[in-house]
Motif scaffolding. Structure first.
Motif, PDB file in Angstrom:
ATOM      1  N   GLU A   1      -1.039   5.136   7.208  1.00 19.99           N
ATOM      2  CA  GLU A   1      -0.877   5.720   5.874  1.00 19.99           C
ATOM      3  C   GLU A   1       0.264   6.716   5.787  1.00 19.99           C
TER       4      GLU A   1
ATOM      5  N   LYS B   1      -1.762   0.652  -8.494  1.00 18.64           N
ATOM      6  CA  LYS B   1      -0.482   0.431  -7.844  1.00 18.64           C
ATOM      7  C   LYS B   1      -0.300  -1.029  -7.463  1.00 18.64           C
TER       8      LYS B   1
ATOM      9  N   ALA C   1      -5.740   7.216  -5.179  1.00 20.82           N
ATOM     10  CA  ALA C   1      -4.862   7.989  -4.304  1.00 20.82           C
ATOM     11  C   ALA C   1      -5.693   8.951  -3.478  1.00 20.82           C
TER      12      ALA C   1
ATOM     13  N   SER D   1       7.520   1.105   5.627  1.00 20.76           N
ATOM     14  CA  SER D   1       6.278   1.116   4.853  1.00 20.76           C
ATOM     15  C   SER D   1       5.543  -0.215   4.973  1.00 20.76           C
TER      16      SER D   1
ATOM     17  N   GLU E   1       3.029   7.565   2.887  1.00 20.21           N
ATOM     18  CA  GLU E   1       3.684   8.865   2.717  1.00 20.21           C
ATOM     19  C   GLU E   1       4.591   9.149   3.911  1.00 20.21           C
TER      20      GLU E   1
ATOM     21  N   CYS F   1       0.837  -1.203   0.000  1.00 18.71           N
ATOM     22  CA  CYS F   1       0.000   0.000   0.000  1.00 18.71           C
ATOM     23  C   CYS F   1       0.871   1.253   0.000  1.00 18.71           C
ATOM     24  N   ALA F   2       0.285   2.359  -0.435  1.00 19.13           N
ATOM     25  CA  ALA F   2       1.017   3.616  -0.498  1.00 19.13           C
ATOM     26  C   ALA F   2       1.180   4.207   0.898  1.00 19.13           C
TER      27      ALA F   2
END
Length: 245
Positions: A103, A238, A144, A94, A59, A56-57
């Motif tokens: 997240e 993704k 996103a 991550s 940040e 998963c993304a």
């Protein structure tokens, strides 16, 4: 005078020479420790969230988000390993952030290249926080997230002309003790629904219910977060296993 067995060589040296003795290299225990693979430990977990999909993304932010609006502190992550660098550290952090449902990650401290010692990284994992109840539709669009104040259409009476997909149902209840006037309740409700929909990557919210200032009940607002098909096609998945719509 008694000495622990592990200290016996140094103690014997001190007794014989009257001075302290130094070692010329890492001990066997240190060598074993240095060869252990990197590991991330989850500490001080303050929220129990569902894991996010692998890969998963996440940040990495430049400041501590503790206390920030729409942000929940999830856990402290401690990484220990040998021969690490920032890129490797972010990859490992991550992976674990996804496992705890986070997240965003803020790296508090990092030490690399320590002679004879393992590298150490300390970080804090955060997740989106909202009073809005979100009922996901099951669509794996892998969209996103957008900023909480993103540009978003709020539709009450008119259905969109463009084709769209439903992302999630949104439901918000504001208790009566909060109210200081119906208009304030309505403003707060729209701000919260907007933030939740933006976080989902939605393009608009279809309002299905609005009731403000009800005696003893407060206010209740419900809606559906949607994304237009045109924008879905622009999204590059993704996750290679995600469904294409």
């Amino acid at each position: 005078m008694r000495f622990p067995f592990s200290h016996f060589p140094l103690a014997l040296c001190a007794l014989l020479t009257g001075t302290g003795c130094t070692t010329t290299g890492p001990s066997r225990a240190q060598e074993v420790l240095l060869k252990r693979p990197p590991a991330v430990f989850v500490k001080e977990r303050t929220a129990s969230l569902s894991p996010r999909p692998a890969g998963c993304a996440v940040e990495f932010v430049k400041q501590d988000l503790t206390g920030a609006r729409h942000t929940r502190r999830v856990a402290r992550l401690e990484l220990s390993g040998s021969g690490l660098d920032r890129q490797q550290a972010e990859k490992l952090l991550s992976e674990n952030a996804c496992r705890v449902g986070a997240e965003r990650v803020f790296i508090e401290s990092e030490e690399y290249g320590r002679q004879g010692e393992r590298d150490e990284v300390e970080a804090i994992a955060f997740a989106f926080d909202t009073p809005v109840q979100i009922s996901h539709s099951g669509i794996l669009a892998n969209l996103a997230s957008k900023p909480p104040d993103c540009r978003l259409a709020i539709l009450r009476t008119k259905q969109p002309e463009a084709r769209y997909q439903e992302l999630a149902g949104l439901h918000l209840k504001l208790e009566s003790h909060f109210q200081t006037g119906g208009s304030n309740h309505q403003v707060r409700a729209m701000q919260e629904l907007r933030a939740a929909a933006c976080h989902l990557g939605a393009d608009a919210v279809l309002i299905t219910q609005e009731s403000y200032d009800m005696p003893t009940l407060g206010s209740v607002v419900s809606g559906t977060a949607i994304v237009f098909d045109e924008n879905l096609r622009r999204e590059a998945p993704k996750n290679p296993d995600a469904h294409t719509l």
